[in-house]
Design an enzyme around this catalytic site. Structure first.
Site, PDB file in Angstrom:
ATOM      1  N   ARG A  88      11.132   2.212   9.827  1.00  0.00           N
ATOM      2  CA  ARG A  88      10.661   0.864  10.109  1.00  0.00           C
ATOM      3  C   ARG A  88      10.970   0.424  11.535  1.00  0.00           C
ATOM      4  NH1 ARG A  88       8.716  -2.794   6.564  1.00  0.00           N
ATOM      5  NH2 ARG A  88       8.811  -2.033   4.458  1.00  0.00           N
ATOM      6  N   ARG A 127      -6.917 -12.849  -0.516  1.00  0.00           N
ATOM      7  CA  ARG A 127      -6.708 -12.375  -1.888  1.00  0.00           C
ATOM      8  C   ARG A 127      -6.453 -13.543  -2.837  1.00  0.00           C
ATOM      9  NH1 ARG A 127      -3.193  -6.908  -0.817  1.00  0.00           N
ATOM     10  NH2 ARG A 127      -1.561  -8.369  -0.239  1.00  0.00           N
ATOM     11  N   ARG A 160      -1.003 -15.417  -4.272  1.00  0.00           N
ATOM     12  CA  ARG A 160       0.378 -15.045  -4.548  1.00  0.00           C
ATOM     13  C   ARG A 160       1.252 -15.564  -3.429  1.00  0.00           C
ATOM     14  NH1 ARG A 160      -0.098  -9.243  -6.868  1.00  0.00           N
ATOM     15  NH2 ARG A 160      -0.211  -8.636  -4.698  1.00  0.00           N
ATOM     16  N   ARG A 171       4.947 -11.613   8.619  1.00  0.00           N
ATOM     17  CA  ARG A 171       5.140 -10.192   8.319  1.00  0.00           C
ATOM     18  C   ARG A 171       4.468  -9.317   9.381  1.00  0.00           C
ATOM     19  NH1 ARG A 171       2.989  -9.793   2.428  1.00  0.00           N
ATOM     20  NH2 ARG A 171       2.928  -7.576   2.813  1.00  0.00           N
TER      21      ARG A 171
END
Ligand code: ZN
Length: 221
Positions: A88, A127, A160, A171
């Protein structure tokens, strides 16, 4: 075959990881799964990681590296693996190289599924889910015939929590900041393969396969 799969959240990394591992019969190492299983088994590393995850903080590199080391020392990964969600950051990438170097091994390839930031944002932010029956939609790519309601059961559709726009942007920002140096590192080592990710699942997979076929003279099963 020892490969790493890089890509921003929403780039379709998980789908490709599964396709590659199934087709070439190599074990899939997902750091997400790794954390979940260590936590479930209540190992010392799992207990340590849990504290961070539950409070919404990043798990420190030392814990992540210990888990990776433990996994890579297992016999079933000696012939090859696909690392998904790891490394990462640059520190982890360098540590991974040292770790593999101890056994005179190295990575063969690092694939980057490259999708422009605005497209990832559209994919994730659009989404929608039905809490009642579990159906999923996308406002642009797969809209419900019933508008903002579920076309199966009529329930109002929701986003969500982790798909909310602010969280998606955060993010992506964190991803870009920490993973770009990893991309540069693999580029300098001449093992980076950038795959155009603004394409269908099949096309992306085809391009990855072509590269692997060239590298190993093999073809998917
Ligand atoms: Zn529904």
């Amino acid at each position: 075959m020892k490969i790493v799969l890089l890509g921003a959240p929403g780039a379709g990394k998980g789908t490709q990881a599964k396709l590659i591992c199934d087709s070439f019969n190599i074990p899939h190492i997902s750091t997400g799964d790794m954390f979940r299983s260590q936590i479930k088994e209540n190992t010392l590393l799992g207990i340590q990681a849990k504290e961070y995850i539950q409070s919404g903080r990043l798990v420190p590199d030392t814990i992540t590296m210990s888990m990776i080391k433990e996994i890579l020392n297992q016999e079933k990964y000696s012939d090859g693996f696909l690392l998904d969600g790891f490394p990462r950051n640059l520190y982890q990438a360098k540590q991974l190289e040292l770790l593999l170097g101890e056994n005179k091994e190295c990575l063969d390839k690092a694939f980057l599924i490259d999708v422009p930031e605005n497209i990832i944002f559209d994919r994730i932010a659009g989404r929608r889910f039905c809490n009642k029956c579990g159906a999923s939609y996308h406002v642009k790519f797969n809209p419900s015939k019933a508008g903002d309601k579920c076309e199966v059961c009529g329930e109002a559709l929701i986003q969500r929590d982790d798909d909310l726009e602010r969280i998606v942007l955060d993010r992506l920002k964190i991803y870009n900041k920490t993973v770009q140096p990893v991309v540069g590192y693999y580029k300098d080592h001449s093992i980076l393969e950038t795959i155009q990710g603004n394409a269908g699942t099949d096309e992306i997979f085809y391009n990855i396969c072509s590269c692997l076929a060239e590298l190993y003279s093999i073809h998917p099963a």
